[in-house]
Design a protein around this motif. Structure first.
Motif, PDB file in Angstrom:
ATOM      1  N   MET A 485       0.816  -1.201   0.000  1.00  0.00           N
ATOM      2  CA  MET A 485       0.000   0.000   0.000  1.00  0.00           C
ATOM      3  C   MET A 485       0.856   1.260   0.000  1.00  0.00           C
ATOM      4  SD  MET A 485      -2.967   1.501   0.161  1.00  0.00           S
ATOM      5  CE  MET A 485      -4.281   0.485   0.844  1.00  0.00           C
ATOM      6  N   VAL A 486       1.953   1.245   0.738  1.00  0.00           N
ATOM      7  CA  VAL A 486       2.800   2.429   0.838  1.00  0.00           C
ATOM      8  C   VAL A 486       3.435   2.741  -0.511  1.00  0.00           C
ATOM      9  CG1 VAL A 486       4.749   3.476   2.025  1.00  0.00           C
ATOM     10  CG2 VAL A 486       3.237   1.924   3.265  1.00  0.00           C
ATOM     11  N   ARG A 487       3.953   1.713  -1.194  1.00  0.00           N
ATOM     12  CA  ARG A 487       4.559   1.959  -2.495  1.00  0.00           C
ATOM     13  C   ARG A 487       3.520   2.459  -3.499  1.00  0.00           C
ATOM     14  NH1 ARG A 487       9.427   1.167  -5.160  1.00  0.00           N
ATOM     15  NH2 ARG A 487      10.149   1.464  -3.023  1.00  0.00           N
ATOM     16  N   LEU A 488       2.324   1.923  -3.437  1.00  0.00           N
ATOM     17  CA  LEU A 488       1.277   2.395  -4.341  1.00  0.00           C
ATOM     18  C   LEU A 488       0.896   3.841  -4.037  1.00  0.00           C
ATOM     19  CD1 LEU A 488      -1.093  -0.696  -4.603  1.00  0.00           C
ATOM     20  CD2 LEU A 488       0.653   0.056  -6.200  1.00  0.00           C
ATOM     21  N   ARG A 489       0.893   4.205  -2.747  1.00  0.00           N
ATOM     22  CA  ARG A 489       0.581   5.591  -2.404  1.00  0.00           C
ATOM     23  C   ARG A 489       1.678   6.530  -2.924  1.00  0.00           C
ATOM     24  NH1 ARG A 489      -3.070   6.394   1.800  1.00  0.00           N
ATOM     25  NH2 ARG A 489      -4.784   4.931   1.457  1.00  0.00           N
ATOM     26  N   ARG A 490       2.914   6.095  -2.823  1.00  0.00           N
ATOM     27  CA  ARG A 490       4.008   6.915  -3.344  1.00  0.00           C
ATOM     28  C   ARG A 490       3.872   7.109  -4.854  1.00  0.00           C
ATOM     29  NH1 ARG A 490       9.861   5.161  -1.881  1.00  0.00           N
ATOM     30  NH2 ARG A 490      10.199   7.199  -2.884  1.00  0.00           N
ATOM     31  N   ALA A 491       3.593   6.020  -5.553  1.00  0.00           N
ATOM     32  CA  ALA A 491       3.424   6.117  -7.000  1.00  0.00           C
ATOM     33  C   ALA A 491       2.212   6.977  -7.352  1.00  0.00           C
ATOM     34  CB  ALA A 491       3.291   4.714  -7.605  1.00  0.00           C
ATOM     35  N   GLY A 492       1.136   6.811  -6.588  1.00  0.00           N
ATOM     36  CA  GLY A 492      -0.067   7.602  -6.842  1.00  0.00           C
ATOM     37  C   GLY A 492       0.169   9.083  -6.621  1.00  0.00           C
ATOM     38  N   LEU A 493       0.942   9.414  -5.586  1.00  0.00           N
ATOM     39  CA  LEU A 493       1.253  10.817  -5.317  1.00  0.00           C
ATOM     40  C   LEU A 493       2.027  11.434  -6.481  1.00  0.00           C
ATOM     41  CD1 LEU A 493       1.440  13.309  -3.512  1.00  0.00           C
ATOM     42  CD2 LEU A 493       3.376  12.245  -2.342  1.00  0.00           C
ATOM     43  N   GLU A 494       3.033  10.707  -6.966  1.00  0.00           N
ATOM     44  CA  GLU A 494       3.806  11.217  -8.097  1.00  0.00           C
ATOM     45  C   GLU A 494       2.941  11.337  -9.350  1.00  0.00           C
ATOM     46  OE1 GLU A 494       6.694  12.374  -7.720  1.00  0.00           O
ATOM     47  OE2 GLU A 494       7.107  11.618  -5.706  1.00  0.00           O
ATOM     48  N   ARG A 495       2.055  10.389  -9.537  1.00  0.00           N
ATOM     49  CA  ARG A 495       1.178  10.445 -10.714  1.00  0.00           C
ATOM     50  C   ARG A 495       0.272  11.664 -10.650  1.00  0.00           C
ATOM     51  NH1 ARG A 495      -3.803   9.109 -10.907  1.00  0.00           N
ATOM     52  NH2 ARG A 495      -3.681   7.871  -8.989  1.00  0.00           N
ATOM     53  N   ARG A 496      -0.281  11.952  -9.476  1.00  0.00           N
ATOM     54  CA  ARG A 496      -1.171  13.111  -9.352  1.00  0.00           C
ATOM     55  C   ARG A 496      -0.422  14.424  -9.543  1.00  0.00           C
ATOM     56  NH1 ARG A 496      -3.215   9.566  -5.528  1.00  0.00           N
ATOM     57  NH2 ARG A 496      -1.970  10.453  -3.821  1.00  0.00           N
ATOM     58  N   LEU A 497       0.889  14.405  -9.288  1.00  0.00           N
ATOM     59  CA  LEU A 497       1.695  15.595  -9.506  1.00  0.00           C
ATOM     60  C   LEU A 497       2.143  15.715 -10.959  1.00  0.00           C
ATOM     61  CD1 LEU A 497       3.942  15.466  -6.299  1.00  0.00           C
ATOM     62  CD2 LEU A 497       2.018  17.001  -6.741  1.00  0.00           C
ATOM     63  N   GLY A 498       1.796  14.736 -11.789  1.00  0.00           N
ATOM     64  CA  GLY A 498       2.190  14.767 -13.190  1.00  0.00           C
ATOM     65  C   GLY A 498       3.560  14.191 -13.461  1.00  0.00           C
ATOM     66  N   ARG A 499       4.181  13.602 -12.446  1.00  0.00           N
ATOM     67  CA  ARG A 499       5.517  13.015 -12.607  1.00  0.00           C
ATOM     68  C   ARG A 499       5.377  11.544 -12.964  1.00  0.00           C
ATOM     69  NH1 ARG A 499       7.603  15.461  -6.831  1.00  0.00           N
ATOM     70  NH2 ARG A 499       7.317  17.687  -7.305  1.00  0.00           N
ATOM     71  N   LEU A 500       4.974  11.280 -14.188  1.00  0.00           N
ATOM     72  CA  LEU A 500       4.719   9.901 -14.610  1.00  0.00           C
ATOM     73  C   LEU A 500       5.994   9.072 -14.637  1.00  0.00           C
ATOM     74  CD1 LEU A 500       2.057  10.425 -17.429  1.00  0.00           C
ATOM     75  CD2 LEU A 500       1.725  10.053 -14.982  1.00  0.00           C
ATOM     76  N   ASP A 501       7.106   9.683 -15.005  1.00  0.00           N
ATOM     77  CA  ASP A 501       8.367   8.944 -15.027  1.00  0.00           C
ATOM     78  C   ASP A 501       8.735   8.449 -13.631  1.00  0.00           C
ATOM     79  OD1 ASP A 501       8.522   9.408 -17.708  1.00  0.00           O
ATOM     80  OD2 ASP A 501       9.935  11.095 -17.548  1.00  0.00           O
ATOM     81  N   LYS A 502       8.552   9.321 -12.626  1.00  0.00           N
ATOM     82  CA  LYS A 502       8.857   8.938 -11.251  1.00  0.00           C
ATOM     83  C   LYS A 502       7.906   7.844 -10.769  1.00  0.00           C
ATOM     84  CE  LYS A 502      10.687   9.309  -7.119  1.00  0.00           C
ATOM     85  NZ  LYS A 502      12.032   8.786  -6.831  1.00  0.00           N
ATOM     86  N   ALA A 503       6.631   7.969 -11.108  1.00  0.00           N
ATOM     87  CA  ALA A 503       5.661   6.953 -10.710  1.00  0.00           C
ATOM     88  C   ALA A 503       6.008   5.605 -11.337  1.00  0.00           C
ATOM     89  CB  ALA A 503       4.256   7.385 -11.119  1.00  0.00           C
ATOM     90  N   GLU A 504       6.347   5.615 -12.634  1.00  0.00           N
ATOM     91  CA  GLU A 504       6.730   4.355 -13.295  1.00  0.00           C
ATOM     92  C   GLU A 504       7.988   3.772 -12.667  1.00  0.00           C
ATOM     93  OE1 GLU A 504       8.272   2.782 -17.673  1.00  0.00           O
ATOM     94  OE2 GLU A 504       7.248   4.720 -17.508  1.00  0.00           O
ATOM     95  N   SER A 505       8.939   4.636 -12.337  1.00  0.00           N
ATOM     96  CA  SER A 505      10.176   4.169 -11.718  1.00  0.00           C
ATOM     97  C   SER A 505       9.907   3.487 -10.380  1.00  0.00           C
ATOM     98  CB  SER A 505      11.127   5.350 -11.531  1.00  0.00           C
ATOM     99  OG  SER A 505      12.288   4.963 -10.830  1.00  0.00           O
ATOM    100  N   LEU A 506       9.003   4.052  -9.584  1.00  0.00           N
ATOM    101  CA  LEU A 506       8.679   3.447  -8.290  1.00  0.00           C
ATOM    102  C   LEU A 506       8.044   2.080  -8.460  1.00  0.00           C
ATOM    103  CD1 LEU A 506       7.274   6.581  -6.425  1.00  0.00           C
ATOM    104  CD2 LEU A 506       9.342   5.308  -5.835  1.00  0.00           C
ATOM    105  N   LEU A 507       7.153   1.930  -9.445  1.00  0.00           N
ATOM    106  CA  LEU A 507       6.517   0.632  -9.675  1.00  0.00           C
ATOM    107  C   LEU A 507       7.523  -0.380 -10.208  1.00  0.00           C
ATOM    108  CD1 LEU A 507       3.103   1.784 -11.198  1.00  0.00           C
ATOM    109  CD2 LEU A 507       3.519   0.850  -8.921  1.00  0.00           C
ATOM    110  N   ARG A 508       8.397   0.039 -11.108  1.00  0.00           N
ATOM    111  CA  ARG A 508       9.413  -0.883 -11.627  1.00  0.00           C
ATOM    112  C   ARG A 508      10.363  -1.325 -10.518  1.00  0.00           C
ATOM    113  NH1 ARG A 508       9.697  -1.887 -16.875  1.00  0.00           N
ATOM    114  NH2 ARG A 508       8.627  -0.492 -18.358  1.00  0.00           N
ATOM    115  N   GLU A 509      10.715  -0.390  -9.663  1.00  0.00           N
ATOM    116  CA  GLU A 509      11.593  -0.733  -8.544  1.00  0.00           C
ATOM    117  C   GLU A 509      10.933  -1.759  -7.636  1.00  0.00           C
ATOM    118  OE1 GLU A 509      13.948   1.517  -4.863  1.00  0.00           O
ATOM    119  OE2 GLU A 509      12.630   2.646  -6.211  1.00  0.00           O
TER     120      GLU A 509
END
Length: 722
Positions: A485-509
């Motif tokens: 849940m924590v990793r998904l929240r981190r990715a979701g936060l980056e996605r809502r900020l428009g940082r899709l590259d960062k969100a994808e990086s967190l999920l790949r990691e």
């Protein structure tokens, strides 16, 4: 001095009751007894997840001045053994008390300091140990260190009347009271004490100590002021204060117990009554006293009143104080039953019973309703005329609610529900106060409650504090690694900020980090594939992620289901063969018979809907019939399925493409500790996050993918059996 004796007796009564020692009947707590506290994760103040290795580093509080100069060499023999117990399980309260008792018995200053510092970081609400710490320093002749310990304790629990009294007694015993600055310092300490804890229901001893100390200084006016203040505070011994105030006012001259302004005001009121009485004819001698020969001036006022006048003014003074007493008594009566229901107002790790929790909830709800009623009166929105006096309005207001919450969160510090109640009350009123409560709860009292930290992060994001929201999530992931849940929240936060590259990086990691955990690897792979498909608009990358996950977990049906969903959502004219390839791959995989029937049915349905030739449909139908024949008894159940209404088909929002669970059948969870994606924990709107527990539903939840339970035998009239 009498005030020292009184304070000492009051503190001894509470400190000797055994609450903060290790009595024989205090047995080790089972995990289930604690109020939803997860164990098994090492803790440190910064939340790095590092195990306690060095007692002086991880759990030490702020070093006392000069402490480094007085190291005593080697620690006692059993210190390391006892320290390891609390290092392995910081929530073992018995282990802590054993360590503290051992250090006290050994009389080793360095060991005692380290143990007490570490314990009070973990359990700062145990006021009894702050007192022990201060007393230890004072016995060793370190008065400044003892004072520093008390100050630290009062910052942790400013509502502790006993600790305030202990601190004031420490100052009284160490300062030179012949110096005027010492007098002012003691008075300043009393003022800080009554400001911080004077509104507590059990603050009577503190008020009495303050009043008696002023009397010892010969300041009768200040003594009057103290009693006047406590007469406006609902406390347990409110009537005792009233009796002491009456005795004080009648035992001394009015000029000594009242300020010049108050005395002039009282004297003017008395004269006004006399004049009024003369006008009404109630004083027949008044005219004779007033008659003077013509031309004689009125005698000048000497400033001295007759004994009768002084008595009358004293009666007026007592009448005004009686009015204050009656108003305060009314407030006390409202709260008396609620206070009687509070049986354990102090902190302890032992769980409270249900009746105690209910009592706190009821009291808080009532006090908040009172505050709301007063607010409506102030704003002029109340329909009925209020009966509240100014005293009542000052009591049953926002301040009183805050005091009650602070009291509650001493006794109920380990219960997330009360912290949640507090922040929900505070948020509309003060964001900074709300933030402070979140920080206190998450970093001190509820370090293992990941749900409340997630709620804190959402609070910060909602109010535009993005950096703090990111910090909270990153800290939580370091503190409690393995929570999906924590990793998904981190990715979701980056996605809502428009940082899709960062969100994808967190999920790949997350995918890479969990290759040794098939369940989590599959979970994050599905999330990453959906992200790449829906936001990245890159189905080839999404397909590659799912295929790689299938190679690692060939028996995970959810991966095949999501791959099939991906193929179906694409352009069928370009990739029509991808659906049948996915179906064939699933049928060759080590999946359950029911799941294979599911994929076979889906493949046949697709061929019927989009097949280009009747021969291809017949070929797939024959393969489906063979599969049913191989499964034996499973064939009838699949053929006679009655769920053929396409409008009953549903898909999960997370792309797992599963049917809605059967009503009344709860989803089951596999025995995966701390790494299984948890259900939503926040008290607010969770519609944006979905329920990740459904991802782990048992296979029967997937029977009938997309609702395709069509009776394929109806086509026998068109296609003869082979």
């Amino acid at each position: 001095m009498c005030y020292l004796t009184m304070a000492a007796e009051g503190t001894k009564e509470f400190s000797d009751n055994g609450h903060f020692t290790n009595p024989p009947e205090f047995m080790a707590l089972e995990v289930s007894e604690l109020p939803q506290t997860e164990l098994g994760v090492s803790e440190d103040k910064g939340g790095s997840g590092t195990e306690m290795a060095n007692p002086s580093v991880i759990y030490s509080g702020p070093p006392l001045e000069g402490e480094e100069e007085e190291e005593e060499g080697d620690l006692p023999v059993d210190f390391d053994r006892l320290w390891k117990v609390v290092s392995d399980n910081p929530q073992d309260f018995n282990g802590w008390t054993d360590l503290l008792q051992y250090c006290e018995q050994e009389g080793h200053m360095t060991a005692s300091r380290r143990a007490l510092n570490a314990f009070l970081v973990k359990y700062p609400l145990c006021y009894g140990y702050w007192k022990k710490f201060a007393d230890m320093e004072r016995r060793a002749g370190h008065n400044s260190k003892a004072e520093e310990v008390c100050v630290r304790g009062l910052k942790a629990i400013p509502l502790s009347v006993d600790l305030w009294i202990h601190y004031i007694n420490l100052l009284l015993g160490t300062l030179n009271m012949n110096l005027s600055e010492s007098i002012e310092r003691i008075r300043s300490a009393f003022e800080e004490a009554v400001t911080a804890s004077g509104w507590d229901w059990h603050s009577d001893r503190l008020w009495d100590l303050y009043a008696e100390w002023e009397k010892e200084q010969g300041n009768l006016l200040a003594m009057t002021v103290v009693y006047d203040r406590v007469m406006r505070v609902p406390t347990q011994l409110y009537s005792t204060h009233y009796e002491k105030l009456k005795s004080h006012l009648t035992s001394h001259a009015l000029q000594d117990v009242l300020s010049p302004e108050d005395y002039i005001k009282l004297r003017a009121e008395y004269k006004q009554i006399q004049i009024q009485a003369k006008k009404e004819g109630s004083n027949p001698t008044a005219d004779e006293e007033e008659e003077r020969p013509p031309g004689e001036d009125e005698p000048a006022d000497s400033g001295k009143d007759s004994e009768e006048a002084m008595q009358k003014m004293q009666e007026l003074l007592l009448a005004s104080r009686e009015q204050m007493y009656l108003q305060n008594e009314s407030e006390v009566r409202k709260r008396w039953n609620y206070e009687e229901g509070i049986k354990r107002p102090y902190f302890h790790v032992k769980p409270l019973d249900r009746a105690q929790l209910k009592a706190w909830h009821s009291y808080l709800d009532w006090e908040m309703a009172e505050a709301q009623a007063v607010q409506e009166v102030i704003e002029g929105t109340s329909v009925e005329a209020p009966e509240h006096s100014k005293v009542s309005e000052s009591v049953a207001g926002h301040k009183r609610v805050l005091i009650l919450f602070e009291r509650c969160l001493i006794a109920c510090a380990l219960y997330e529900e009360f912290w949640d109640k507090y922040v929900r009350y505070l948020e509309p009123r003060s964001l900074e106060e709300t933030r402070s409560v979140y920080r206190q709860a998450c970093e001190v009292h509820l370090p293992y409650k990941h749900s409340f930290r997630l709620q804190w992060s959402t609070f910060e994001e909602r109010h535009g504090n993005i950096l703090e929201a990111q910090r909270i999530l990153e800290s939580l992931e370091q503190y409690m690694p393995g929570l999906a849940m924590v990793r998904l929240r981190r990715a979701g936060l980056e996605r809502r900020l428009g940082r899709l590259d960062k969100a994808e990086s967190l999920l790949r990691e997350a995918v890479e980090q969990n290759k040794d955990k098939p369940h989590l690897h599959a979970f994050f792979s599905i999330k990453l594939a959906r992200f790449l498909l829906k936001l990245g608009k890159n189905p080839s990358k999404a397909r590659a992620v799912l295929q790689e996950a299938i190679e690692l977990s060939p028996d995970n049906s959810k991966l095949y289901l999501n791959l099939l969903e991906l193929e179906v959502s694409g352009d069928l004219r370009v990739n029509g063969g991808g659906i049948q390839q996915c179906v064939s791959k699933a049928l060759a995989a080590p999946l359950s018979p029911k799941t294979k029937i599911l994929f076979s049915q889906r493949g046949l349905q697709f061929a019927e809907d989009f097949g280009t030739t009747v021969q291809s449909v017949l070929s797939i139908y024959e393969e489906h019939q063979k599969l049913l024949d191989e499964l034996g008894g499973k064939k009838r159940g699949a053929e006679n399925g009655d769920n053929d209404d396409p409008e009953k088909m549903s898909k999960m929002d997370d792309g797992s493409a599963v049917t809605a669970p059967v009503q009344g059948v709860p989803p089951t969870m596999p025995p995966v500790s701390m790494t299984t994606p948890p259900p939503p924990m926040m008290g607010g709107d969770m519609s944006g996050y979905g329920s990740y527990s459904n991802w782990y539903q048992q296979q029967q939840q997937y029977g009938g993918y997309g609702g395709y339970h069509n009776p394929w035998n109806q086509y026998n009239q068109y296609y003869p059996s082979s």
